[in-house]
Write a protein that holds these residues in place. Structure first.
Motif, PDB file in Angstrom:
ATOM      1  N   VAL A  83      -1.239  12.327   8.020  1.00 27.17           N
ATOM      2  CA  VAL A  83      -1.212  11.496   9.224  1.00 27.17           C
ATOM      3  C   VAL A  83      -0.519  10.187   8.846  1.00 27.17           C
ATOM      4  CG1 VAL A  83      -2.561  10.566  11.134  1.00 27.17           C
ATOM      5  CG2 VAL A  83      -3.471  12.501   9.813  1.00 27.17           C
ATOM      6  N   TYR A  84       0.597   9.907   9.511  1.00 29.59           N
ATOM      7  CA  TYR A  84       1.383   8.734   9.119  1.00 29.59           C
ATOM      8  C   TYR A  84       2.359   8.352  10.229  1.00 29.59           C
ATOM      9  CZ  TYR A  84       5.276  11.933   8.338  1.00 29.59           C
ATOM     10  OH  TYR A  84       6.271  12.860   8.521  1.00 29.59           O
ATOM     11  N   PRO A  85       2.831   7.108  10.210  1.00 33.70           N
ATOM     12  CA  PRO A  85       3.919   6.718  11.112  1.00 33.70           C
ATOM     13  C   PRO A  85       5.252   7.037  10.432  1.00 33.70           C
ATOM     14  CG  PRO A  85       3.147   4.801   9.914  1.00 33.70           C
ATOM     15  CD  PRO A  85       2.300   5.971   9.458  1.00 33.70           C
ATOM     16  N   THR A  86       6.221   7.464  11.198  1.00 31.68           N
ATOM     17  CA  THR A  86       7.559   7.676  10.645  1.00 31.68           C
ATOM     18  C   THR A  86       8.273   6.334  10.648  1.00 31.68           C
ATOM     19  OG1 THR A  86       7.672   9.989  11.289  1.00 31.68           O
ATOM     20  CG2 THR A  86       9.768   8.842  11.000  1.00 31.68           C
ATOM     21  N   TRP A  87       8.648   5.900   9.451  1.00 33.70           N
ATOM     22  CA  TRP A  87       9.372   4.643   9.280  1.00 33.70           C
ATOM     23  C   TRP A  87      10.705   4.947   8.612  1.00 33.70           C
ATOM     24  CZ3 TRP A  87       4.572   1.940   6.776  1.00 33.70           C
ATOM     25  CH2 TRP A  87       3.689   1.537   7.783  1.00 33.70           C
ATOM     26  N   TRP A  88      11.780   4.374   9.119  1.00 31.00           N
ATOM     27  CA  TRP A  88      13.112   4.589   8.562  1.00 31.00           C
ATOM     28  C   TRP A  88      13.401   6.078   8.437  1.00 31.00           C
ATOM     29  CZ3 TRP A  88      17.010   1.255   8.091  1.00 31.00           C
ATOM     30  CH2 TRP A  88      16.705  -0.095   8.230  1.00 31.00           C
ATOM     31  N   SER A  89      13.016   6.814   9.417  1.00 28.51           N
ATOM     32  CA  SER A  89      13.213   8.256   9.552  1.00 28.51           C
ATOM     33  C   SER A  89      12.580   9.062   8.418  1.00 28.51           C
ATOM     34  CB  SER A  89      14.690   8.618   9.730  1.00 28.51           C
ATOM     35  OG  SER A  89      15.311   9.042   8.565  1.00 28.51           O
ATOM     36  N   GLY A  90      11.527   8.529   7.823  1.00 21.77           N
ATOM     37  CA  GLY A  90      10.882   9.257   6.737  1.00 21.77           C
ATOM     38  C   GLY A  90       9.428   8.869   6.554  1.00 21.77           C
ATOM     39  N   LEU A  91       8.914   9.272   5.408  1.00 18.82           N
ATOM     40  CA  LEU A  91       7.531   8.992   5.050  1.00 18.82           C
ATOM     41  C   LEU A  91       7.382   7.532   4.632  1.00 18.82           C
ATOM     42  CD1 LEU A  91       7.041  12.053   2.659  1.00 18.82           C
ATOM     43  CD2 LEU A  91       6.234  11.887   5.020  1.00 18.82           C
ATOM     44  N   PRO A  92       6.226   6.915   4.903  1.00 15.60           N
ATOM     45  CA  PRO A  92       5.961   5.602   4.315  1.00 15.60           C
ATOM     46  C   PRO A  92       6.016   5.727   2.783  1.00 15.60           C
ATOM     47  CG  PRO A  92       4.346   6.100   6.022  1.00 15.60           C
ATOM     48  CD  PRO A  92       5.130   7.363   5.775  1.00 15.60           C
ATOM     49  N   ALA A  93       6.446   4.688   2.105  1.00 17.19           N
ATOM     50  CA  ALA A  93       6.630   4.723   0.651  1.00 17.19           C
ATOM     51  C   ALA A  93       5.366   5.174  -0.078  1.00 17.19           C
ATOM     52  CB  ALA A  93       7.073   3.356   0.151  1.00 17.19           C
ATOM     53  N   ILE A  94       4.208   4.759   0.409  1.00 15.04           N
ATOM     54  CA  ILE A  94       2.964   5.112  -0.264  1.00 15.04           C
ATOM     55  C   ILE A  94       2.720   6.621  -0.227  1.00 15.04           C
ATOM     56  CG2 ILE A  94       1.366   4.851   1.700  1.00 15.04           C
ATOM     57  CD1 ILE A  94      -0.514   3.334  -0.284  1.00 15.04           C
ATOM     58  N   LEU A  95       3.106   7.268   0.861  1.00 18.46           N
ATOM     59  CA  LEU A  95       2.926   8.720   0.969  1.00 18.46           C
ATOM     60  C   LEU A  95       3.952   9.463   0.125  1.00 18.46           C
ATOM     61  CD1 LEU A  95       1.491  11.162   2.053  1.00 18.46           C
ATOM     62  CD2 LEU A  95       2.729  10.889   4.216  1.00 18.46           C
ATOM     63  N   LYS A  96       5.183   8.987   0.105  1.00 17.17           N
ATOM     64  CA  LYS A  96       6.202   9.592  -0.763  1.00 17.17           C
ATOM     65  C   LYS A  96       5.769   9.470  -2.220  1.00 17.17           C
ATOM     66  CE  LYS A  96      10.457  11.195  -1.586  1.00 17.17           C
ATOM     67  NZ  LYS A  96      10.624  11.076  -3.000  1.00 17.17           N
ATOM     68  N   GLY A  97       5.250   8.305  -2.586  1.00 19.75           N
ATOM     69  CA  GLY A  97       4.757   8.102  -3.947  1.00 19.75           C
ATOM     70  C   GLY A  97       3.575   8.995  -4.272  1.00 19.75           C
ATOM     71  N   TRP A  98       2.720   9.238  -3.273  1.00 21.36           N
ATOM     72  CA  TRP A  98       1.576  10.133  -3.476  1.00 21.36           C
ATOM     73  C   TRP A  98       2.073  11.539  -3.819  1.00 21.36           C
ATOM     74  CZ3 TRP A  98      -0.564  14.566  -1.309  1.00 21.36           C
ATOM     75  CH2 TRP A  98      -1.909  14.810  -1.614  1.00 21.36           C
ATOM     76  N   LEU A  99       3.053  12.009  -3.073  1.00 22.33           N
ATOM     77  CA  LEU A  99       3.614  13.334  -3.362  1.00 22.33           C
ATOM     78  C   LEU A  99       4.211  13.378  -4.766  1.00 22.33           C
ATOM     79  CD1 LEU A  99       5.315  14.058   0.074  1.00 22.33           C
ATOM     80  CD2 LEU A  99       3.312  15.236  -0.861  1.00 22.33           C
ATOM     81  N   GLU A 100       4.943  12.338  -5.146  1.00 28.96           N
ATOM     82  CA  GLU A 100       5.588  12.315  -6.453  1.00 28.96           C
ATOM     83  C   GLU A 100       4.585  12.261  -7.603  1.00 28.96           C
ATOM     84  OE1 GLU A 100       8.280   9.004  -6.306  1.00 28.96           O
ATOM     85  OE2 GLU A 100       9.672  10.068  -4.989  1.00 28.96           O
ATOM     86  N   ARG A 101       3.465  11.586  -7.403  1.00 26.90           N
ATOM     87  CA  ARG A 101       2.498  11.408  -8.484  1.00 26.90           C
ATOM     88  C   ARG A 101       1.427  12.489  -8.513  1.00 26.90           C
ATOM     89  NH1 ARG A 101      -0.292   6.183  -8.446  1.00 26.90           N
ATOM     90  NH2 ARG A 101      -0.639   6.598 -10.656  1.00 26.90           N
ATOM     91  N   VAL A 102       1.148  13.133  -7.376  1.00 27.07           N
ATOM     92  CA  VAL A 102       0.080  14.139  -7.311  1.00 27.07           C
ATOM     93  C   VAL A 102       0.624  15.564  -7.422  1.00 27.07           C
ATOM     94  CG1 VAL A 102      -1.779  15.090  -5.869  1.00 27.07           C
ATOM     95  CG2 VAL A 102      -1.441  12.608  -5.989  1.00 27.07           C
ATOM     96  N   ILE A 103       1.732  15.843  -6.759  1.00 28.10           N
ATOM     97  CA  ILE A 103       2.278  17.210  -6.750  1.00 28.10           C
ATOM     98  C   ILE A 103       3.205  17.374  -7.963  1.00 28.10           C
ATOM     99  CG2 ILE A 103       3.414  18.969  -5.343  1.00 28.10           C
ATOM    100  CD1 ILE A 103       0.789  17.864  -4.154  1.00 28.10           C
TER     101      ILE A 103
END
Length: 196
Positions: A83-103
């Motif tokens: 659940v997130y707002p689309t900013w700059w046509s993508g994921l918020p930085a914190i969510l992108k970072g979550w994917l990079e660090r968790v997955i």
């Protein structure tokens, strides 16, 4: 059955948080145990450290206890909801970072030692759901490819099983929406989650 809800918005009184609450209520109605990760409230660090990057292909790529906890949750979840707002046509930085660090290797995927090919690590995930708000109308979002949606429903789905279904709930032109439209969308989020 565990449903993991990952929320990415800095303001606790935001529409994003209200939608996450409705999603959680719907999932509980459907009989799921729900783990909710409010990334901003948890103080999740988006940036991968040098030590994490160095250990990425090692036996233990996760160095941070919070990341390890989140990885453990996604390893148990059969449903993952973002659940997130689309900013700059993508994921918020914190969510992108979550994917990079968790997955990371050992969580989201594995390398076949014989062939070197990547094998999915989240085969137990049966459903990926995205719930997002957009400032732009749907036609403009389509024109710029909706990168957040593509990341979740295409890239992340590759780490899941071939039977994993994706579902997307988007509220477009949110800045021009009425209170009634936002309430209707929130109700549809709860109904959709209750029917999973």
């Amino acid at each position: 059955m565990l449903a993991l809800v990952v929320v990415a918005h800095p303001c606790g009184d935001s529409l994003t948080h209200a939608l996450a609450e409705r999603a959680e209520a719907g999932l509980r109605t459907a009989g799921y145990a729900v783990a909710l990760l409010d990334l901003y409230a948890l103080g999740f660090r988006a940036a991968m450290s040098e030590a994490e990057r160095t250990s990425y292909h090692e036996d233990q790529p996760i160095l941070d206890p919070m990341v390890a906890e989140h990885a453990n949750l996604i390893k148990q979840a059969t449903v993952v909801v973002f659940v997130y707002p689309t900013w700059w046509s993508g994921l918020p930085a914190i969510l992108k970072g979550w994917l990079e660090r968790v997955i990371v290797p050992g969580v989201g995927f594995h390398f076949d030692e014989r062939t070197g090919k990547v094998k999915p690590g989240l085969g137990h995930v049966r459903r990926l759901v995205g719930i997002s708000t957009y400032g732009s109308p749907r036609s403009a979002v389509r024109l710029i490819n909706d990168n957040g949606r593509r990341t979740i429903s295409r890239a992340l789905r590759l780490s899941c099983g071939v039977r994993t279904r994706t579902q997307w709930l988007g509220l477009y032109s949110v800045d021009n929406s009425t209170k009634s439209e936002r309430q209707d969308f929130a109700a549809s989020v709860e109904r959709t989650m209750a029917s999973l």
